[in-house]
Every structure is written in structure tokens, then in C-alpha cells.
Write a protein that holds these residues in place. Structure first.
Motif, PDB file in Angstrom:
ATOM      1  N   LYS A   1      29.189  49.661  46.131  1.00 54.03           N
ATOM      2  CA  LYS A   1      29.890  49.032  44.835  1.00 54.03           C
ATOM      3  C   LYS A   1      31.137  49.601  44.134  1.00 54.03           C
ATOM      4  CE  LYS A   1      28.461  48.978  40.454  1.00 54.03           C
ATOM      5  NZ  LYS A   1      28.520  47.436  39.864  1.00 54.03           N
ATOM      6  N   ASN A   2      32.022  49.353  43.844  1.00 53.07           N
ATOM      7  CA  ASN A   2      33.407  48.656  43.743  1.00 53.07           C
ATOM      8  C   ASN A   2      34.042  49.654  44.668  1.00 53.07           C
ATOM      9  OD1 ASN A   2      33.149  48.404  40.783  1.00 53.07           O
ATOM     10  ND2 ASN A   2      32.010  50.501  40.576  1.00 53.07           N
ATOM     11  N   GLN A   3      34.249  49.216  45.920  1.00 52.03           N
ATOM     12  CA  GLN A   3      35.160  49.530  46.736  1.00 52.03           C
ATOM     13  C   GLN A   3      35.579  48.265  47.447  1.00 52.03           C
ATOM     14  OE1 GLN A   3      34.739  51.943  48.429  1.00 52.03           O
ATOM     15  NE2 GLN A   3      33.560  52.634  47.336  1.00 52.03           N
ATOM     16  N   PRO A   4      36.952  48.514  48.031  1.00 54.17           N
ATOM     17  CA  PRO A   4      37.656  47.340  47.570  1.00 54.17           C
ATOM     18  C   PRO A   4      37.169  46.276  48.857  1.00 54.17           C
ATOM     19  CG  PRO A   4      38.923  49.606  47.912  1.00 54.17           C
ATOM     20  CD  PRO A   4      37.732  50.130  47.937  1.00 54.17           C
TER      21      PRO A   4
ATOM     22  N   GLY B   1      27.727  39.613  45.427  1.00 53.44           N
ATOM     23  CA  GLY B   1      27.145  40.999  45.741  1.00 53.44           C
ATOM     24  C   GLY B   1      25.695  41.003  46.307  1.00 53.44           C
TER      25      GLY B   1
ATOM     26  N   PRO C   1      40.718  43.042  44.962  1.00 50.08           N
ATOM     27  CA  PRO C   1      40.261  43.746  43.873  1.00 50.08           C
ATOM     28  C   PRO C   1      38.984  44.422  44.874  1.00 50.08           C
ATOM     29  CG  PRO C   1      39.842  41.058  45.294  1.00 50.08           C
ATOM     30  CD  PRO C   1      40.742  41.857  45.090  1.00 50.08           C
ATOM     31  N   THR C   2      38.175  44.785  43.565  1.00 48.70           N
ATOM     32  CA  THR C   2      36.899  45.538  43.935  1.00 48.70           C
ATOM     33  C   THR C   2      35.358  44.821  44.258  1.00 48.70           C
ATOM     34  OG1 THR C   2      37.041  46.677  41.957  1.00 48.70           O
ATOM     35  CG2 THR C   2      38.209  47.404  43.537  1.00 48.70           C
ATOM     36  N   CYS C   3      34.547  45.374  45.028  1.00 47.83           N
ATOM     37  CA  CYS C   3      33.180  44.369  44.783  1.00 47.83           C
ATOM     38  C   CYS C   3      33.139  44.946  43.661  1.00 47.83           C
ATOM     39  CB  CYS C   3      32.568  44.603  45.990  1.00 47.83           C
ATOM     40  SG  CYS C   3      30.850  43.519  46.534  1.00 47.83           S
ATOM     41  N   ASP C   4      32.464  44.773  42.126  1.00 49.42           N
ATOM     42  CA  ASP C   4      31.948  45.083  41.304  1.00 49.42           C
ATOM     43  C   ASP C   4      30.522  44.797  41.444  1.00 49.42           C
ATOM     44  OD1 ASP C   4      32.951  42.548  40.699  1.00 49.42           O
ATOM     45  OD2 ASP C   4      33.738  42.919  38.820  1.00 49.42           O
ATOM     46  N   LYS C   5      30.464  43.508  42.120  1.00 50.58           N
ATOM     47  CA  LYS C   5      28.408  42.959  42.082  1.00 50.58           C
ATOM     48  C   LYS C   5      27.683  44.042  42.983  1.00 50.58           C
ATOM     49  CE  LYS C   5      29.722  38.846  39.053  1.00 50.58           C
ATOM     50  NZ  LYS C   5      29.973  37.855  38.877  1.00 50.58           N
ATOM     51  N   CYS C   6      28.237  44.326  43.878  1.00 46.38           N
ATOM     52  CA  CYS C   6      27.922  44.868  45.306  1.00 46.38           C
ATOM     53  C   CYS C   6      27.305  46.050  44.744  1.00 46.38           C
ATOM     54  CB  CYS C   6      29.400  45.259  46.340  1.00 46.38           C
ATOM     55  SG  CYS C   6      29.704  43.445  47.273  1.00 46.38           S
ATOM     56  N   GLU C   7      26.061  46.440  45.677  1.00 46.37           N
ATOM     57  CA  GLU C   7      25.239  47.509  45.280  1.00 46.37           C
ATOM     58  C   GLU C   7      25.105  48.178  46.393  1.00 46.37           C
ATOM     59  OE1 GLU C   7      21.090  45.791  44.745  1.00 46.37           O
ATOM     60  OE2 GLU C   7      22.013  44.591  42.967  1.00 46.37           O
TER      61      GLU C   7
END
Length: 150
Positions: A82-85, A113, A72-78
């Protein structure tokens, strides 16, 4: 006793004391399995490494739920994360040695995130790692126990 014997005895004593001190201080460096707070099942493997006198931790492997994506990617990261594996992501940063623990750094929780202050300590003869993430002061946070990965 002659001066050379005293010197020899002092050297041997110093070596014995320093060797036993090293044996009593297991390292946080290595691979650690994180455990889910609710299910008590393995969640991921974190590789902790030292760089420039500080500790860092990178997600090496995850144990996804059966219906979840394998990477998965880190969709809640900033920001840049953001969106990185998630696999390969450095989530623990800049921990400095402070007596029997490492502190002063941060830890990222990819599930929400958010980044927290962090401190860690090796326990149980090097078999467990106490990981404390918190906001502000250490009293306001959560502790997890990770186990050394095989």
C-alpha cells in the motif's frame, strides 16, 4: 567398431542433442516491455529474474502519461505494498517451470491493486512473452503479450 569408438560416438551424439534442445528453449529471464491493451503503447519494462528455481518480475521502468506522476505509488494495493512506489515493485512471484511454460505463481496489477494467478510462456523464438493472469481456472482471465526489451 570398437567399444571406445561407440562410447565416443555416444558422447558426441548426447552433446549435440542436449545443445540443440537448449537452443530451442529461449528463457523468460530478461527485460520485457508491457503493452497497454487499449492504446497499444509501451506501458512499462519488467525485469524477470530467477531465484531459487522460481521466476520473479520487478517493474524497472514505466512510461507514464504526460500528466501522470513519474514515479506513482500503488494506492490501490493492500498490505505492505500500500502506497509503495511502483518502480522497483515485485509484481510477479513464485512461477515454477512446467514443461514449456512457467506457472503456479501470481501477478499483481498495480493499476487496480489486485493479485491474480499467473502463467507465462516464451513465444516467437524468445521475442515475445505470453502472460496470462486469471482467477480460479485459466479460462477466466486475460492474456497479454510482452515484447523483449532492447
Amino acid at each position: 567398431m570398437t567399444a571406445s569408438r561407440w562410447l565416443g560416438l555416444a558422447v558426441v551424439t548426447t552433446l549435440l542433442v542436449s545443445t540443440s534442445a537448449l537452443a530451442q528453449a529461449p528463457s523468460a529471464v530478461g527485460r520485457w516491455t508491457t503493452i497497454d491493451d487499449e492504446t497499444k503503447k509501451p506501458k512499462s519494462v519488467i525485469a524477470i529474474y530467477e531465484e531459487g528455481g522460481k521466476l520473479y518480475g520487478k517493474i524497472e521502468k514505466i512510461f507514464p502519461d504526460p500528466n501522470a506522476p513519474e514515479n506513482p505509488t500503488c494506492d490501490k494495493c493492500e498490505g505492505a505494498l500500500k502506497n509503495q512506489p511502483i518502480i522497483g515493485m515485485v509484481i510477479m512471484r513464485d512461477l515454477k517451470k512446467d514443461d514449456d511454460e512457467w506457472s503456479g505463481g501470481t501477478i499483481l496489477d498495480p493499476s487496480n491493486g489486485k493479485t491474480y494467478k499467473c502463467k507465462i510462456a516464451v513465444e516467437d523464438g524468445g521475442k515475445k512473452l505470453k502472460v496470462r493472469g486469471y482467477i480460479g481456472m485459466s479460462l477466466l482471465g486475460r492474456t497479454q503479450h510482452w515484447v523483449r526489451a532492447e
